[in-house]
Design a protein around this motif. Structure first.
Motif, short mmCIF file in Angstrom:
data_model
loop_
_atom_site.label_atom_id
_atom_site.label_comp_id
_atom_site.label_asym_id
_atom_site.label_seq_id
_atom_site.Cartn_x
_atom_site.Cartn_y
_atom_site.Cartn_z
N LEU A 6 0.84 -1.18 0.00
CA LEU A 6 0.00 0.00 0.00
C LEU A 6 0.88 1.24 0.00
CD1 LEU A 6 -3.02 0.68 0.13
CD2 LEU A 6 -2.77 0.86 2.60
N HIS A 7 0.74 2.06 -1.02
CA HIS A 7 1.48 3.32 -1.10
C HIS A 7 0.58 4.43 -0.58
CE1 HIS A 7 4.04 6.53 -2.58
NE2 HIS A 7 2.94 7.09 -3.05
N ILE A 8 1.07 5.20 0.36
CA ILE A 8 0.33 6.32 0.93
C ILE A 8 0.99 7.61 0.46
CG2 ILE A 8 -0.46 7.45 3.04
CD1 ILE A 8 0.04 4.65 4.41
N ASP A 9 0.22 8.44 -0.25
CA ASP A 9 0.72 9.74 -0.69
C ASP A 9 0.47 10.73 0.44
OD1 ASP A 9 1.08 12.29 -1.79
OD2 ASP A 9 0.34 11.67 -3.75
N TRP A 10 1.51 10.99 1.22
CA TRP A 10 1.37 11.81 2.42
C TRP A 10 1.02 13.26 2.10
CZ3 TRP A 10 0.65 8.92 6.37
CH2 TRP A 10 1.25 7.66 6.41
N ILE A 11 1.33 13.72 0.89
CA ILE A 11 0.98 15.09 0.50
C ILE A 11 -0.53 15.22 0.32
CG2 ILE A 11 1.29 16.87 -1.27
CD1 ILE A 11 3.84 16.28 0.33
N ARG A 12 -1.15 14.21 -0.26
CA ARG A 12 -2.60 14.24 -0.49
C ARG A 12 -3.42 13.90 0.74
NH1 ARG A 12 -4.27 12.09 -6.38
NH2 ARG A 12 -2.89 13.45 -7.54
N CYS A 13 -2.91 13.04 1.59
CA CYS A 13 -3.67 12.56 2.74
C CYS A 13 -4.01 13.71 3.68
CB CYS A 13 -2.87 11.50 3.48
SG CYS A 13 -3.75 10.80 4.90
N ASP A 14 -5.28 13.75 4.12
CA ASP A 14 -5.65 14.78 5.09
C ASP A 14 -6.18 14.18 6.39
OD1 ASP A 14 -8.18 13.99 4.35
OD2 ASP A 14 -8.87 15.98 3.77
N GLY A 15 -5.93 12.89 6.59
CA GLY A 15 -6.22 12.26 7.87
C GLY A 15 -7.69 12.00 8.18
N ARG A 16 -8.48 11.71 7.17
CA ARG A 16 -9.90 11.41 7.42
C ARG A 16 -10.10 10.05 8.07
NH1 ARG A 16 -13.40 14.29 2.73
NH2 ARG A 16 -12.13 16.17 2.64
N GLY A 17 -9.16 9.13 7.87
CA GLY A 17 -9.21 7.85 8.56
C GLY A 17 -10.04 6.76 7.90
N THR A 18 -10.59 7.03 6.73
CA THR A 18 -11.40 6.03 6.05
C THR A 18 -10.61 4.76 5.81
OG1 THR A 18 -12.64 7.80 4.97
CG2 THR A 18 -12.85 5.59 4.03
N CYS A 19 -9.38 4.89 5.38
CA CYS A 19 -8.55 3.72 5.08
C CYS A 19 -8.29 2.88 6.32
CB CYS A 19 -7.23 4.13 4.43
SG CYS A 19 -6.22 5.25 5.43
N THR A 20 -8.13 3.53 7.46
CA THR A 20 -7.86 2.78 8.68
C THR A 20 -9.10 2.03 9.15
OG1 THR A 20 -8.35 4.66 10.13
CG2 THR A 20 -6.07 4.41 9.40
N GLU A 21 -10.27 2.53 8.82
CA GLU A 21 -11.51 1.83 9.16
C GLU A 21 -11.70 0.60 8.27
OE1 GLU A 21 -14.74 4.62 9.08
OE2 GLU A 21 -13.73 5.95 10.49
N LEU A 22 -11.34 0.73 7.01
CA LEU A 22 -11.53 -0.37 6.05
C LEU A 22 -10.40 -1.39 6.07
CD1 LEU A 22 -12.90 1.70 3.05
CD2 LEU A 22 -14.18 0.13 4.50
N LEU A 23 -9.24 -0.99 6.52
CA LEU A 23 -8.05 -1.85 6.45
C LEU A 23 -7.30 -1.82 7.78
CD1 LEU A 23 -6.87 -3.64 4.25
CD2 LEU A 23 -5.46 -1.74 3.53
#
Length: 77
Positions: A6-23
């Motif tokens: 899983l590649h996380i683009d830290w520039i785009r990420c704004d910390g909504r947490g959706t990915c952590t809920e699903l994965l």
């Protein structure tokens, strides 16, 4: 053999947490909602049995900050 990562683009990420809920098996979150790879790597490995969930997390990311990449593992010789 190639492993899904899983590649996380830290520039785009704004910390909504959706990915952590699903994965949640692959990603934890910090106190601001940003994903933290549970394995401590920059591109966490996605186990084969969780690839469908990883694709769902990528599709659900509102900031398009996730993508799945294939990481070629060296042949064991």
């Amino acid at each position: 053999m190639s492993a899904a990562r899983l590649h996380i683009d830290w520039i785009r990420c704004d910390g909504r947490g959706t990915c952590t809920e699903l994965l949640g098996e692959v990603l934890d979150r910090d106190e601001w909602g940003y994903p933290l790879p549970r394995d401590g790597t920059a591109r966490p490995t996605v186990p084969a049995e969780l690839e469908n969930q990883a694709h769902q997390a990528v599709a659900a990311c509102p900031r398009l900050a996730l993508r799945i990449v294939r990481w070629r593992q060296p042949d064991a010789t």
